[in-house]
Design a protein around this motif. Sequence first.
Motif, PDB file in Angstrom:
ATOM      1  N   ASP A 141     -11.678 -30.919 -35.541  1.00  0.00           N
ATOM      2  CA  ASP A 141     -11.005 -32.560 -36.402  1.00  0.00           C
ATOM      3  C   ASP A 141     -11.008 -33.643 -35.452  1.00  0.00           C
ATOM      4  OD1 ASP A 141     -12.370 -30.895 -38.559  1.00  0.00           O
ATOM      5  OD2 ASP A 141     -10.255 -32.030 -39.615  1.00  0.00           O
ATOM      6  N   ILE A 142     -11.705 -35.446 -35.774  1.00  0.00           N
ATOM      7  CA  ILE A 142     -11.180 -35.968 -34.416  1.00  0.00           C
ATOM      8  C   ILE A 142     -10.117 -36.885 -35.254  1.00  0.00           C
ATOM      9  CG2 ILE A 142     -12.247 -38.094 -33.949  1.00  0.00           C
ATOM     10  CD1 ILE A 142     -13.778 -35.714 -32.966  1.00  0.00           C
ATOM     11  N   ASP A 143      -8.814 -37.206 -34.259  1.00  0.00           N
ATOM     12  CA  ASP A 143      -8.174 -38.119 -34.058  1.00  0.00           C
ATOM     13  C   ASP A 143      -8.472 -39.382 -34.907  1.00  0.00           C
ATOM     14  OD1 ASP A 143      -5.814 -39.187 -34.790  1.00  0.00           O
ATOM     15  OD2 ASP A 143      -5.186 -38.514 -32.925  1.00  0.00           O
ATOM     16  N   GLU A 144      -8.864 -39.941 -36.123  1.00  0.00           N
ATOM     17  CA  GLU A 144     -10.071 -41.079 -35.707  1.00  0.00           C
ATOM     18  C   GLU A 144      -8.473 -42.372 -35.394  1.00  0.00           C
ATOM     19  OE1 GLU A 144      -8.861 -38.851 -38.956  1.00  0.00           O
ATOM     20  OE2 GLU A 144     -10.735 -38.231 -39.464  1.00  0.00           O
ATOM     21  N   ALA A 145      -7.704 -42.192 -35.580  1.00  0.00           N
ATOM     22  CA  ALA A 145      -5.849 -43.763 -35.297  1.00  0.00           C
ATOM     23  C   ALA A 145      -5.929 -43.730 -34.079  1.00  0.00           C
ATOM     24  CB  ALA A 145      -4.731 -42.698 -35.796  1.00  0.00           C
ATOM     25  N   ARG A 146      -6.829 -41.854 -32.492  1.00  0.00           N
ATOM     26  CA  ARG A 146      -6.899 -42.440 -31.421  1.00  0.00           C
ATOM     27  C   ARG A 146      -8.342 -43.118 -30.844  1.00  0.00           C
ATOM     28  NH1 ARG A 146      -4.184 -38.765 -27.985  1.00  0.00           N
ATOM     29  NH2 ARG A 146      -5.747 -36.775 -29.631  1.00  0.00           N
ATOM     30  N   ALA A 147      -9.333 -43.126 -31.620  1.00  0.00           N
ATOM     31  CA  ALA A 147     -10.007 -42.780 -31.118  1.00  0.00           C
ATOM     32  C   ALA A 147     -10.328 -44.453 -31.202  1.00  0.00           C
ATOM     33  CB  ALA A 147     -10.960 -42.265 -32.218  1.00  0.00           C
ATOM     34  N   THR A 148     -11.222 -44.621 -29.997  1.00  0.00           N
ATOM     35  CA  THR A 148     -12.216 -45.782 -29.312  1.00  0.00           C
ATOM     36  C   THR A 148     -13.489 -45.977 -29.001  1.00  0.00           C
ATOM     37  OG1 THR A 148     -12.009 -45.075 -26.883  1.00  0.00           O
ATOM     38  CG2 THR A 148     -10.000 -46.255 -27.688  1.00  0.00           C
ATOM     39  N   ALA A 149     -14.169 -47.013 -29.147  1.00  0.00           N
ATOM     40  CA  ALA A 149     -15.423 -47.424 -28.785  1.00  0.00           C
ATOM     41  C   ALA A 149     -15.297 -48.935 -28.424  1.00  0.00           C
ATOM     42  CB  ALA A 149     -16.283 -47.732 -30.230  1.00  0.00           C
ATOM     43  N   LYS A 150     -16.646 -48.348 -27.330  1.00  0.00           N
ATOM     44  CA  LYS A 150     -16.393 -49.572 -26.811  1.00  0.00           C
ATOM     45  C   LYS A 150     -18.186 -50.034 -26.206  1.00  0.00           C
ATOM     46  CE  LYS A 150     -14.547 -47.933 -22.941  1.00  0.00           C
ATOM     47  NZ  LYS A 150     -14.461 -47.799 -21.725  1.00  0.00           N
ATOM     48  N   PHE A 151     -19.089 -51.090 -26.167  1.00  0.00           N
ATOM     49  CA  PHE A 151     -20.217 -50.835 -26.298  1.00  0.00           C
ATOM     50  C   PHE A 151     -21.221 -52.420 -25.112  1.00  0.00           C
ATOM     51  CE2 PHE A 151     -24.479 -53.431 -27.470  1.00  0.00           C
ATOM     52  CZ  PHE A 151     -24.971 -52.318 -27.700  1.00  0.00           C
ATOM     53  N   ASN A 152     -21.451 -51.467 -24.374  1.00  0.00           N
ATOM     54  CA  ASN A 152     -21.601 -52.374 -22.980  1.00  0.00           C
ATOM     55  C   ASN A 152     -23.021 -52.362 -21.813  1.00  0.00           C
ATOM     56  OD1 ASN A 152     -21.421 -54.052 -20.398  1.00  0.00           O
ATOM     57  ND2 ASN A 152     -20.461 -52.727 -19.655  1.00  0.00           N
ATOM     58  N   ASP A 153     -24.136 -53.392 -22.308  1.00  0.00           N
ATOM     59  CA  ASP A 153     -25.358 -53.010 -21.901  1.00  0.00           C
ATOM     60  C   ASP A 153     -26.687 -52.091 -22.736  1.00  0.00           C
ATOM     61  OD1 ASP A 153     -25.045 -54.689 -19.132  1.00  0.00           O
ATOM     62  OD2 ASP A 153     -23.687 -53.185 -18.197  1.00  0.00           O
ATOM     63  N   GLY A 154     -26.114 -51.845 -23.471  1.00  0.00           N
ATOM     64  CA  GLY A 154     -27.317 -51.362 -24.447  1.00  0.00           C
ATOM     65  C   GLY A 154     -26.680 -49.859 -24.452  1.00  0.00           C
ATOM     66  N   VAL A 155     -24.890 -49.654 -23.917  1.00  0.00           N
ATOM     67  CA  VAL A 155     -24.828 -48.091 -24.695  1.00  0.00           C
ATOM     68  C   VAL A 155     -23.108 -48.226 -25.057  1.00  0.00           C
ATOM     69  CG1 VAL A 155     -23.767 -46.577 -23.233  1.00  0.00           C
ATOM     70  CG2 VAL A 155     -25.891 -46.880 -22.564  1.00  0.00           C
ATOM     71  N   LEU A 156     -23.209 -47.464 -26.054  1.00  0.00           N
ATOM     72  CA  LEU A 156     -22.516 -47.600 -27.101  1.00  0.00           C
ATOM     73  C   LEU A 156     -21.482 -46.015 -26.299  1.00  0.00           C
ATOM     74  CD1 LEU A 156     -20.208 -48.107 -29.685  1.00  0.00           C
ATOM     75  CD2 LEU A 156     -21.541 -46.563 -30.750  1.00  0.00           C
ATOM     76  N   GLU A 157     -20.209 -46.257 -25.982  1.00  0.00           N
ATOM     77  CA  GLU A 157     -19.626 -45.049 -25.812  1.00  0.00           C
ATOM     78  C   GLU A 157     -18.206 -44.739 -26.862  1.00  0.00           C
ATOM     79  OE1 GLU A 157     -17.862 -45.874 -21.708  1.00  0.00           O
ATOM     80  OE2 GLU A 157     -19.936 -47.353 -20.780  1.00  0.00           O
ATOM     81  N   LEU A 158     -18.448 -44.107 -26.713  1.00  0.00           N
ATOM     82  CA  LEU A 158     -16.280 -43.573 -27.510  1.00  0.00           C
ATOM     83  C   LEU A 158     -15.851 -42.602 -27.270  1.00  0.00           C
ATOM     84  CD1 LEU A 158     -19.027 -42.947 -30.717  1.00  0.00           C
ATOM     85  CD2 LEU A 158     -17.942 -44.626 -30.396  1.00  0.00           C
ATOM     86  N   THR A 159     -14.709 -42.816 -27.201  1.00  0.00           N
ATOM     87  CA  THR A 159     -13.584 -41.473 -26.604  1.00  0.00           C
ATOM     88  C   THR A 159     -12.949 -40.937 -28.314  1.00  0.00           C
ATOM     89  OG1 THR A 159     -13.431 -42.771 -24.924  1.00  0.00           O
ATOM     90  CG2 THR A 159     -12.021 -41.037 -25.518  1.00  0.00           C
ATOM     91  N   LEU A 160     -13.005 -39.460 -28.427  1.00  0.00           N
ATOM     92  CA  LEU A 160     -12.618 -39.192 -30.065  1.00  0.00           C
ATOM     93  C   LEU A 160     -11.852 -37.842 -29.356  1.00  0.00           C
ATOM     94  CD1 LEU A 160     -15.969 -38.724 -30.879  1.00  0.00           C
ATOM     95  CD2 LEU A 160     -14.777 -41.138 -31.693  1.00  0.00           C
ATOM     96  N   PRO A 161     -10.631 -38.605 -29.302  1.00  0.00           N
ATOM     97  CA  PRO A 161      -9.763 -37.628 -29.239  1.00  0.00           C
ATOM     98  C   PRO A 161      -9.784 -36.297 -30.274  1.00  0.00           C
ATOM     99  CG  PRO A 161      -8.255 -39.561 -29.187  1.00  0.00           C
ATOM    100  CD  PRO A 161      -9.762 -39.763 -29.449  1.00  0.00           C
ATOM    101  N   LYS A 162      -9.274 -34.656 -29.800  1.00  0.00           N
ATOM    102  CA  LYS A 162      -9.362 -33.998 -30.912  1.00  0.00           C
ATOM    103  C   LYS A 162      -7.990 -33.997 -31.067  1.00  0.00           C
ATOM    104  CE  LYS A 162     -11.708 -30.808 -28.448  1.00  0.00           C
ATOM    105  NZ  LYS A 162     -11.519 -29.839 -27.244  1.00  0.00           N
ATOM    106  N   LYS A 163      -7.520 -33.708 -32.838  1.00  0.00           N
ATOM    107  CA  LYS A 163      -6.425 -34.009 -33.940  1.00  0.00           C
ATOM    108  C   LYS A 163      -6.122 -31.975 -33.288  1.00  0.00           C
ATOM    109  CE  LYS A 163      -6.789 -35.330 -37.697  1.00  0.00           C
ATOM    110  NZ  LYS A 163      -7.476 -35.910 -39.176  1.00  0.00           N
ATOM    111  N   ALA A 164      -4.189 -32.236 -33.131  1.00  0.00           N
ATOM    112  CA  ALA A 164      -4.034 -31.732 -33.273  1.00  0.00           C
ATOM    113  C   ALA A 164      -4.370 -30.394 -33.925  1.00  0.00           C
ATOM    114  CB  ALA A 164      -2.414 -31.631 -32.905  1.00  0.00           C
ATOM    115  N   GLU A 165      -4.241 -28.958 -33.648  1.00  0.00           N
ATOM    116  CA  GLU A 165      -4.631 -28.267 -34.578  1.00  0.00           C
ATOM    117  C   GLU A 165      -3.031 -28.044 -35.777  1.00  0.00           C
ATOM    118  OE1 GLU A 165      -6.379 -24.337 -34.130  1.00  0.00           O
ATOM    119  OE2 GLU A 165      -7.727 -26.061 -32.108  1.00  0.00           O
ATOM    120  N   ALA A 166      -3.170 -28.173 -36.686  1.00  0.00           N
ATOM    121  CA  ALA A 166      -2.448 -27.666 -37.993  1.00  0.00           C
ATOM    122  C   ALA A 166      -1.678 -26.135 -37.567  1.00  0.00           C
ATOM    123  CB  ALA A 166      -2.070 -27.559 -39.541  1.00  0.00           C
ATOM    124  N   GLN A 167      -0.615 -26.291 -37.253  1.00  0.00           N
ATOM    125  CA  GLN A 167       0.219 -24.811 -36.935  1.00  0.00           C
ATOM    126  C   GLN A 167       0.259 -23.768 -38.633  1.00  0.00           C
ATOM    127  OE1 GLN A 167       0.179 -23.231 -33.581  1.00  0.00           O
ATOM    128  NE2 GLN A 167      -0.763 -24.492 -32.680  1.00  0.00           N
TER     129      GLN A 167
END
Length: 140
Positions: A107-133
């Motif tokens: 699962d992805i941590d939506e709150a910390r996810a970021t997106a950049k768009f530059n020169d026709g390339v979309l860059e997503l940084t998608l941190p993993k959500k901490a697994e529930a113990q």
Amino acid sequence: MSNLIRRDPLDDFFRGFFVRPVEFGSGSNAGEVPQMRVDVKEDPEGYAVHAELPGMKKEDIHVHIDGPVVSISAERKQESETKEGERVLRTERYFGKVSRSFQLGQDIDEARATAKFNDGVLELTLPKKAEAQAKRLTIA
């Protein structure tokens, strides 16, 4: 019997005066919707996604995250900039929607996810959500 071939002498004369369609590659690809090319990399903290979206505007790109599923969609709208006395002979650029969905391993941590768009390339940084113990309950 001999084969007769009908030929128009003016056809050779006018050849080259008009823009004729030219197909590159195999004929089966003609008219296909372009595919969104995506690279996905994983490290211990999360995922990095690079998606090629040439010619798109960042306001026409949408990213949706639902648990481990990432969906990217974009739409290029046709702009008609025809000047007076001008006519369009051929348009090969694609106008319409493209989309892509894929599932990641965690699962992805939506709150910390970021997106950049530059020169026709979309860059997503998608941190993993901490697994529930799992929590063990003590019975009283």
